[in-house]
Enzyme design. Structure first.
Site, PDB file in Angstrom:
ATOM      1  CG  ASP A 273      -1.803  -1.249   1.242  1.00 50.51           C
ATOM      2  OD1 ASP A 273      -2.192  -1.713   0.162  1.00 50.51           O
ATOM      3  OD2 ASP A 273      -2.040  -1.775   2.350  1.00 50.51           O
TER       4      ASP A 273
ATOM      5  N   GLY B 247      -4.665  -4.347  -3.590  1.00 46.39           N
ATOM      6  CA  GLY B 247      -5.667  -3.292  -3.757  1.00 46.39           C
ATOM      7  C   GLY B 247      -4.941  -2.014  -4.105  1.00 46.39           C
ATOM      8  CG  HIS B 248      -2.760  -1.770  -7.004  1.00 49.63           C
ATOM      9  ND1 HIS B 248      -1.770  -1.884  -6.059  1.00 49.63           N
ATOM     10  CD2 HIS B 248      -2.687  -2.892  -7.759  1.00 49.63           C
ATOM     11  CE1 HIS B 248      -1.118  -3.012  -6.250  1.00 49.63           C
ATOM     12  NE2 HIS B 248      -1.656  -3.654  -7.266  1.00 49.63           N
TER      13      HIS B 248
ATOM     14  CE  LYS C 208       2.269  -2.702  -4.356  1.00 48.94           C
ATOM     15  NZ  LYS C 208       2.071  -2.304  -2.955  1.00 48.94           N
TER      16      LYS C 208
ATOM     17  CD  GLN D 155       0.387  -9.147  -2.818  1.00 39.55           C
ATOM     18  OE1 GLN D 155       0.944  -9.765  -3.707  1.00 39.55           O
ATOM     19  NE2 GLN D 155      -0.861  -8.733  -2.915  1.00 39.55           N
TER      20      GLN D 155
HETATM   21  P1  GDP Z   1      -0.743   0.168  -3.582  1.00 31.13           P
HETATM   22  O1  GDP Z   1      -1.368  -1.072  -3.070  1.00 31.13           O
HETATM   23  O2  GDP Z   1       0.735   0.220  -3.345  1.00 31.13           O
HETATM   24  O3  GDP Z   1      -1.093   0.462  -5.012  1.00 31.13           O
HETATM   25  O4  GDP Z   1      -1.321   1.372  -2.699  1.00 31.13           O
HETATM   26  P2  GDP Z   1      -2.866   1.592  -2.242  1.00 31.13           P
HETATM   27  O5  GDP Z   1      -3.621   2.109  -3.404  1.00 31.13           O
HETATM   28  O6  GDP Z   1      -3.369   0.398  -1.533  1.00 31.13           O
HETATM   29  O7  GDP Z   1      -2.668   2.696  -1.129  1.00 31.13           O
HETATM   30  C1  GDP Z   1      -2.088   3.929  -1.420  1.00 31.13           C
HETATM   31  C2  GDP Z   1      -3.133   5.045  -1.153  1.00 31.13           C
HETATM   32  O8  GDP Z   1      -2.463   6.267  -1.080  1.00 31.13           O
HETATM   33  C3  GDP Z   1      -4.164   5.189  -2.246  1.00 31.13           C
HETATM   34  O9  GDP Z   1      -5.391   5.521  -1.648  1.00 31.13           O
HETATM   35  C4  GDP Z   1      -3.644   6.332  -3.093  1.00 31.13           C
HETATM   36  O10 GDP Z   1      -4.678   7.058  -3.734  1.00 31.13           O
HETATM   37  C5  GDP Z   1      -2.982   7.176  -2.039  1.00 31.13           C
HETATM   38  N1  GDP Z   1      -1.820   7.940  -2.488  1.00 31.13           N
HETATM   39  C6  GDP Z   1      -0.825   7.544  -3.333  1.00 31.13           C
HETATM   40  N2  GDP Z   1       0.125   8.498  -3.401  1.00 31.13           N
HETATM   41  C7  GDP Z   1      -0.261   9.501  -2.575  1.00 31.13           C
HETATM   42  C8  GDP Z   1       0.330  10.734  -2.168  1.00 31.13           C
HETATM   43  O11 GDP Z   1       1.423  11.104  -2.596  1.00 31.13           O
HETATM   44  N3  GDP Z   1      -0.391  11.488  -1.276  1.00 31.13           N
HETATM   45  C9  GDP Z   1      -1.580  11.102  -0.765  1.00 31.13           C
HETATM   46  N4  GDP Z   1      -2.189  11.867   0.123  1.00 31.13           N
HETATM   47  N5  GDP Z   1      -2.151   9.930  -1.128  1.00 31.13           N
HETATM   48  C10 GDP Z   1      -1.491   9.138  -2.001  1.00 31.13           C
HETATM   49  P1  IMO Z   2      -1.000  -4.297  -2.156  1.00 35.37           P
HETATM   50  O1  IMO Z   2      -0.622  -4.845  -3.514  1.00 35.37           O
HETATM   51  C1  IMO Z   2      -0.916  -4.847   2.165  1.00 35.37           C
HETATM   52  C2  IMO Z   2      -0.996  -8.976   3.635  1.00 35.37           C
HETATM   53  C3  IMO Z   2      -2.241  -9.438   4.370  1.00 35.37           C
HETATM   54  C4  IMO Z   2      -1.616 -10.469   5.298  1.00 35.37           C
HETATM   55  C5  IMO Z   2      -0.536 -11.098   4.450  1.00 35.37           C
HETATM   56  C6  IMO Z   2      -0.947 -12.415   3.786  1.00 35.37           C
HETATM   57  O2  IMO Z   2      -2.274  -3.541  -2.146  1.00 35.37           O
HETATM   58  O3  IMO Z   2       0.146  -3.562  -1.552  1.00 35.37           O
HETATM   59  P2  IMO Z   2      -2.572 -13.033   1.789  1.00 35.37           P
HETATM   60  O4  IMO Z   2      -4.035 -12.813   1.609  1.00 35.37           O
HETATM   61  O5  IMO Z   2      -1.716 -12.420   0.730  1.00 35.37           O
HETATM   62  O6  IMO Z   2      -2.218 -14.472   2.007  1.00 35.37           O
HETATM   63  O7  IMO Z   2      -2.216 -12.282   3.174  1.00 35.37           O
HETATM   64  O8  IMO Z   2      -0.214 -10.153   3.451  1.00 35.37           O
HETATM   65  N1  IMO Z   2      -1.255  -8.413   2.297  1.00 35.37           N
HETATM   66  C7  IMO Z   2      -1.181  -7.113   1.999  1.00 35.37           C
HETATM   67  N2  IMO Z   2      -0.944  -6.038   2.797  1.00 35.37           N
HETATM   68  N3  IMO Z   2      -1.067  -4.680   0.837  1.00 35.37           N
HETATM   69  C8  IMO Z   2      -1.270  -5.744   0.029  1.00 35.37           C
HETATM   70  O9  IMO Z   2      -1.305  -5.640  -1.303  1.00 35.37           O
HETATM   71  C9  IMO Z   2      -1.380  -7.035   0.604  1.00 35.37           C
HETATM   72  N4  IMO Z   2      -1.586  -8.272   0.116  1.00 35.37           N
HETATM   73  C10 IMO Z   2      -1.500  -9.108   1.141  1.00 35.37           C
HETATM   74  O10 IMO Z   2      -2.844  -8.372   5.061  1.00 35.37           O
HETATM   75  O11 IMO Z   2      -0.982  -9.823   6.378  1.00 35.37           O
HETATM   76 MG    MG Z   3      -2.859  -1.677  -1.751  1.00 37.67          MG
END
Ligand code: GDP
Ligand code: IMO
Ligand code: MG
Length: 428
Positions: A13, A40-41, A16, A223
């Protein structure tokens, strides 16, 4: 020309999806090479918010060919649900390519994920419950079902029966659940066959040919480094290779074709699920990061655990992935904090560790050693060049860069697609 890998440097998170989207306009292919719908992106485009799980974030950019590589585990119901939802919002999903060698998540994988977690009790991993671990376990045990198996009904039946043999014993005798029939799995999987057929391809060949032809291919990890099955905080990890090495094995492209590796680092740190997290905050500072950064899971909605930035982790991620660049995200979330602690080393039972301890027990005991950096109070969300940042924000970025072992090439200052400072070109 280039093969560019995007990986998470922390526990996921980091942003990416946003980084992939940033490169989208100059990219020909975006490949998801590991994981499944545990990812989850969130990508924000103007007033539109997209949450992607199984599909690579590049799908949002017109002209990009999105690819699901052989290293991914696919839940077909989720795949088609996500495709339909995007199509309903006028996103062109017609170019999607799916590897014939990717593995399939079935209903029994989801069930097993949930019951094993329940049985682990206090030792549970906190998985996303999407069947990821059990599907990869079957892959390694050589009883998995691959995309290509769906196109041969007799092979498919044999494979389902083979997989169910031991599983039904487990489900009924150990976990007290009902047995699963071959027919119900067969009927479920074959219901997707005709829609899936046109997408299936030898994606390793297509991607290698694309690189030969001078196209730009982005390999987007799900991840992150600390959740990698080999290099993460085992057993509190996911079940795939989430580091840069997985980009080659999970897509069928040779490692020598990968030119750049971009690590995504949040300005602070978050983690979802169980496992060690040295800089975790249990006080009002943790609450502040969670509320200012909207740190709630894109996939499960769980509140994310929050803590200060940990440069020991980033240094480790730089080494394991061979990072050439870092995209630092969410710097804006730190605005208004008077003095910002950054972890530079650990104290483990009185001994200083400048690198990640190899022993998990040591890591569980690691106490962060902090340096305090002065904060800033100016709104930075409109900054578009490094010089636009207040001096203390610049110093914070420079400090992380010096300690992290890679140059910081872009800085996120807001969730929107455009809210980014580009310091070095990420593609050339
Ligand atoms: P990922 O799994 O690595 O793709 O990241 P997620 O989407 O799960 O979580 C990143 C969150 O941060 C998302 O809600 C993005 O919209 C938000 N985000 C990404 N870059 C920035 C930033 O520079 N500033 C802020 N405030 N939010 C950001
Ligand atoms: P993104 O791509 C954050 C964590 C779960 C758990 C562990 C194993 O959005 O960064 P799983 O269901 O993969 O067997 O769970 O990994 N986990 C993540 N944490 N971001 C993710 O993906 C994750 N995908 C799995 O919370 O601790
Ligand atoms: Mg994510």
């Amino acid at each position: 020309m280039p093969g560019i890998v995007i990986v998470g440097a922390q526990w996921g998170d980091e942003g990416k999806g946003k980084a992939t989207d940033l490169l989208g306009g100059r990219t020909d292919y975006v490949v998801k090479f590991n994981g499944g719908n545990n990812a989850g992106h969130t990508v924000v485009v103007g007033n539109q918010k997209y949450a992607l799980h199984l599909l690579p974030s590049g799908i949002l950019t017109p002209g990009v060919t999105p690819v699901i590589g052989n290293g991914v585990v696919i839940d077909l119901e989720v795949l088609f649900h996500e495709l339909e939802a995007l199509a309903a919002r006028d996103v062109d999903v017609s170019k999607l390519r799916v590897s014939a060698n990717a593995h399939i998540i079935t209903d029994y994988h989801r069930t097993l994920d949930k019951v094993t977690e329940r049985f682990l009790g206090k030792r549970s991993i906190g998985t996303t419950g999407r069947g990821i671990g059990p599907a990869y376990a079957d892959k390694i045990n050589r009883i998995g079902i691959r995309v290509q198996d769906l196109f041969d009904e007799s092979i498919l039946r044999q494979k389902i029966e083979g997989a169910l043999d031991a599983k039904n014993h487990m489900l009924t005798k150990v976990y007290n659940r009902r047995a699963v029939t071959c027919d119900e799995i067969f009927d479920d999987l074959t219901s997707y066959v005709e829609r899936l057929r046109p997408m299936v391809a030898d994606t390793g060949l297509e991607l290698s040919q694309a690189l030969d032809a001078g196209k730009t291919v982005v390999f987007e990890a799900g991840q992150a480094t600390m959740l990698d099955i080999d290099h993460g905080t085992y057993p509190f990890v996911t079940s795939s290779t989430a580091t840069a090495a997985g980009a080659a094995s999970g897509s069928g492209v040779a490692p020598s074709r990968l030119d750049r590796v971009i690590g995504i680092v949040k300005a602070y740190t978050t983690r979802v699920g169980a496992g060690p997290f040295p800089t975790e905050l249990f006080d009002e500072w943790g609450e502040l990061l969670r509320s200012n950064g909207f740190e709630f899971g894109t996939t499960t909605g769980r509140p994310r655990r929050c803590g200060w930035n940990d440069t020991v982790l980033t240094r480790y991620a730089s080494r394991i992935n061979g990072l050439t660049d870092i995209v630092l995200t969410k710097l804006d979330v730190l605005t208004g904090i008077e003095s910002i602690p950054v972890c530079v080393a650990y104290d483990v039972d009185g001994e200083r560790f400048d690198e990640l301890p190899v022993s998990q027990s040591d890591f569980h005991h690691a106490k962060p050693i902090y340096e305090e950096l002065p904060g800033w109070s100016e709104d930075i969300s409109g900054a578009r060049s490094f010089e636009d940042l207040p001096a203390n924000a610049q110093a914070y970025v420079r400090f992380l860069e010096e300690r992290s072992g890679s140059r910081i090439s872009a800085i996120g200052v807001g969730a929107d697609r455009d809210a980014i400072i580009q310091v070095h070109d990420l593609i050339d």
